[in-house]
Design a protein around this motif. Structure first.
Motif, mmCIF file in Angstrom:
data_model
loop_
_atom_site.group_PDB
_atom_site.id
_atom_site.type_symbol
_atom_site.label_atom_id
_atom_site.label_comp_id
_atom_site.label_asym_id
_atom_site.label_seq_id
_atom_site.Cartn_x
_atom_site.Cartn_y
_atom_site.Cartn_z
ATOM 1 N N GLN A 234 0.808 -1.214 0.000
ATOM 2 C CA GLN A 234 0.000 0.000 0.000
ATOM 3 C C GLN A 234 0.845 1.269 0.000
ATOM 4 O O GLN A 234 0.345 2.347 -0.347
ATOM 5 C CB GLN A 234 -0.949 -0.012 1.191
ATOM 6 C CG GLN A 234 -1.958 -1.151 1.127
ATOM 7 C CD GLN A 234 -2.925 -1.141 2.286
ATOM 8 O OE1 GLN A 234 -2.780 -0.376 3.233
ATOM 9 N NE2 GLN A 234 -3.932 -2.001 2.216
ATOM 10 N N THR A 235 2.102 1.166 0.395
ATOM 11 C CA THR A 235 2.992 2.327 0.404
ATOM 12 C C THR A 235 4.293 1.966 -0.302
ATOM 13 O O THR A 235 4.667 0.789 -0.354
ATOM 14 C CB THR A 235 3.318 2.780 1.838
ATOM 15 O OG1 THR A 235 4.105 1.760 2.483
ATOM 16 C CG2 THR A 235 2.046 3.029 2.644
ATOM 17 N N GLY B 242 7.900 -0.117 6.854
ATOM 18 C CA GLY B 242 7.262 -0.864 5.778
ATOM 19 C C GLY B 242 7.763 -2.289 5.701
ATOM 20 O O GLY B 242 6.989 -3.221 5.454
ATOM 21 N N LYS C 265 7.488 9.232 6.677
ATOM 22 C CA LYS C 265 6.572 8.743 5.636
ATOM 23 C C LYS C 265 7.146 9.008 4.246
ATOM 24 O O LYS C 265 8.034 9.846 4.070
ATOM 25 C CB LYS C 265 5.205 9.427 5.779
ATOM 26 C CG LYS C 265 4.486 9.090 7.083
ATOM 27 C CD LYS C 265 3.093 9.659 7.083
ATOM 28 C CE LYS C 265 2.356 9.325 8.368
ATOM 29 N NZ LYS C 265 2.235 7.867 8.578
ATOM 30 N N ASP C 266 6.616 8.290 3.273
ATOM 31 C CA ASP C 266 7.036 8.496 1.890
ATOM 32 C C ASP C 266 6.556 9.856 1.401
ATOM 33 O O ASP C 266 5.466 10.307 1.769
ATOM 34 C CB ASP C 266 6.446 7.404 0.993
ATOM 35 C CG ASP C 266 6.933 6.016 1.377
ATOM 36 O OD1 ASP C 266 8.159 5.811 1.397
ATOM 37 O OD2 ASP C 266 6.083 5.144 1.650
ATOM 38 N N GLN D 108 4.263 8.561 -3.297
ATOM 39 C CA GLN D 108 3.071 7.778 -2.981
ATOM 40 C C GLN D 108 2.104 7.773 -4.163
ATOM 41 O O GLN D 108 1.512 6.735 -4.500
ATOM 42 C CB GLN D 108 2.375 8.339 -1.744
ATOM 43 C CG GLN D 108 1.112 7.575 -1.323
ATOM 44 C CD GLN D 108 1.410 6.164 -0.842
ATOM 45 O OE1 GLN D 108 2.174 5.978 0.108
ATOM 46 N NE2 GLN D 108 0.797 5.180 -1.479
ATOM 47 N N HIS E 151 3.373 5.466 -6.828
ATOM 48 C CA HIS E 151 3.141 4.088 -6.388
ATOM 49 C C HIS E 151 1.679 3.699 -6.622
ATOM 50 O O HIS E 151 1.388 2.610 -7.141
ATOM 51 C CB HIS E 151 3.498 3.968 -4.903
ATOM 52 C CG HIS E 151 3.416 2.585 -4.366
ATOM 53 N ND1 HIS E 151 4.423 1.659 -4.503
ATOM 54 C CD2 HIS E 151 2.438 1.944 -3.671
ATOM 55 C CE1 HIS E 151 4.089 0.527 -3.933
ATOM 56 N NE2 HIS E 151 2.876 0.672 -3.407
ATOM 57 N N ASP E 152 0.774 4.597 -6.255
ATOM 58 C CA ASP E 152 -0.655 4.325 -6.442
ATOM 59 C C ASP E 152 -1.008 4.200 -7.918
ATOM 60 O O ASP E 152 -1.869 3.389 -8.298
ATOM 61 C CB ASP E 152 -1.486 5.435 -5.796
ATOM 62 C CG ASP E 152 -1.378 5.449 -4.275
ATOM 63 O OD1 ASP E 152 -0.975 4.414 -3.705
ATOM 64 O OD2 ASP E 152 -1.672 6.501 -3.668
#
Length: 468
Positions: A104-105, A207, A255-256, A261, A264-265
């Motif tokens: 998810q990340t 992660g 966090k990324d 992000q 990635h998504d």
């Protein structure tokens, strides 16, 4: 010797060579790791410029601190929905599409890549091959000793074979446990190395911890009562306890970046759009979801399942939001090309090539569009794109196939046969490759560069056991 013992003697005579052959086969098989290139060519791989660029960006800082920046380590994507990653040699990390889709990340998949990098930097494959070779020798000796025990048992009248079975099984069990212990040690070392690489690059190990924790929870029930000495990986509870201790670095809560992000998504959306049925995509990305990844997934799904006009409208809407996104233009060109509109595909593909960080795969598609316009002048343009792409990345079978078409359009049959042979070789079809290369040799002047390349392919011999 009594007549009753003759059948036993005959059985020993037949079984001894088979047992030794089995041990030798085991030695050869284990020593042949990693999987040969021809076998790798038959893996169901995914080639995609956008996904490969993201994975390069994920691994680049990790490989740098690991001292592997100059080794040209590539991440290869396997078309498999399960979550898995592994290394075969010191130059390739294999990642299942499912690993990307389930992460998810970015940090979750980066943690997996850091772990696999730990295997490469630790030289675990070379060490394991040495250990396997040693184990193979031990296995052969164990079989021979066991056969001696069988023969001794037969001479003493102990035909039942229990002492012999113990004599043969005990060393084999010991070897197995020794190898598994060696693998568990490597897994623990790769975990520690992965955390170290993440810390040195200022990234969180959260992660990595979350990923292995999720799998630990999934296999916890299956692992209950398991013999810890018969596992290739540390037991889930043990592994998570160790990770919990080392993963909480000063970057644990980092966090990324939002931009990463989103990329990635987008990649996850692309994979879901290509690999899932429309109904599944619609449930994951319902029409009410106006996010860019959702719109990307729906556009791909629409195109994949036949509504080209609607897909083009959806892609044009994406381009309006991000006019400089090369992968939106690539997708538009692909839809037009596969819809039989090659001439219209050229412009968006040229734009994608001009703006993508690493456009090699897009160049191959652009070359295909140029070839399919049936313009003789475009064939020269296509050959230029293909030659450039294949020089940088020779592992693109489709590139050689398109090169063969382009030379065929020009009437250059020698180069067409050579390119077709290279395409077959890249696919792992050595028999066809040798046949085409042999024909290409007859078309080139002897000793010319093309003749030499064709001769190299024609001379390649298949590896592995031959059929009897």
């Amino acid at each position: 010797m009594s007549a009753a013992s003759d059948p036993v003697k005959r059985r020993l005579t037949l079984r001894a060579p088979r047992a030794i052959a089995a041990a030798v086969a085991f030695a050869v098989t284990m020593a042949s790791l990693p999987v040969p290139a021809a076998a790798q060519a038959r893996l169901p791989l995914i080639r995609d410029a956008e996904i490969e660029q993201l994975l390069r960006d994920y691994t680049r800082p990790i490989l740098k601190v690991a001292g592997l920046a100059q080794q040209n380590v590539k991440v290869i994507i396997i078309n498999d929905r399960s979550f898995n990653a592994f290394v075969m040699d010191g130059r390739r990390i294999f990642v299942n599409a499912g690993a990307l889709m389930d992460s998810q990340t970015p940090n979750q998949i980066i943690g997996v890549l850091a772990h696999e990098t730990g295997h490469i930097s630790g030289g675990h494959l070379a060490k394991l091959r040495t250990e396997l070779a040693n184990a193979s020798t031990m296995a052969i000796i164990a079989v021979l000793l066991g056969l001696g025990a069988v023969a001794a048992g037969a001479r003493s009248g102990q035909v039942g074979g229990n002492p012999a079975a113990v004599a043969m099984a005990a060393p084999t069990s010991m070897i197995q446990r020794s190898l598994l212990a060696y693998q568990r040690q490597h897994e623990e070392q790769a975990d520690r190395a992965g955390v170290k690489f993440l810390t040195e690059t200022g990234q969180s190990a959260r992660g990595m911890y979350e990923t292995f924790k999720r799998f630990a929870d999934q296999v916890l029930f299956a692992a209950q009562g398991a013999d810890p000495y018969l596992q290739s990986h540390p037991l889930p509870s043990e592994r998570i306890a160790n990770l919990a201790e080392i993963a909480r670095t000063q970057f644990w809560d980092r966090k990324d970046p939002a931009e990463l992000q989103l990329r990635h998504d987008m990649v996850r959306a692309k994979l879901f759009g290509y690999m899932d049925q429309p109904g599944v995509v619609a449930r994951r990305y319902p029409p009410a979801d106006a996010s860019l990844p959702a719109r990307y997934a729906r556009a791909i799904s629409t195109y994949r399942h036949g509504d080209i006009r609607q897909a083009l409208a959806q892609i044009d809407a994406l381009i309006q939001v991000q006019p400089n996104n090369p992968y939106f233009h690539e997708l538009k060109g692909q839809v037009l090309l596969e819809g039989g509109r090659a001439a219209e595909a050229v412009a968006p593909l040229r734009r994608a090539v001009a703006s993508a960080p690493s456009p090699l795969l897009i160049q191959v598609m652009l070359a295909q569009a140029l070839i399919e316009t049936n313009d003789p002048k475009s064939a020269d343009d296509a050959i230029g794109y293909l030659r450039q792409a294949m020089l940088v990345d020779p592992d693109i079978p489709e590139g050689y196939a398109q090169l063969a078409k382009a030379y065929g359009r020009k009437g250059d049959l020698a180069q067409a046969d050579l390119a077709a042979a290279q395409a077959a070789a890249a696919r792992g079809d050595l028999r066809t490759a040798r046949q085409l290369a042999a024909r290409a040799k007859t078309r080139f002047p002897v000793g010319s560069p093309g003749w030499v390349k064709a001769d190299d392919i024609a001379s390649v011999q298949p590896t592995g056991p031959r059929p009897r």
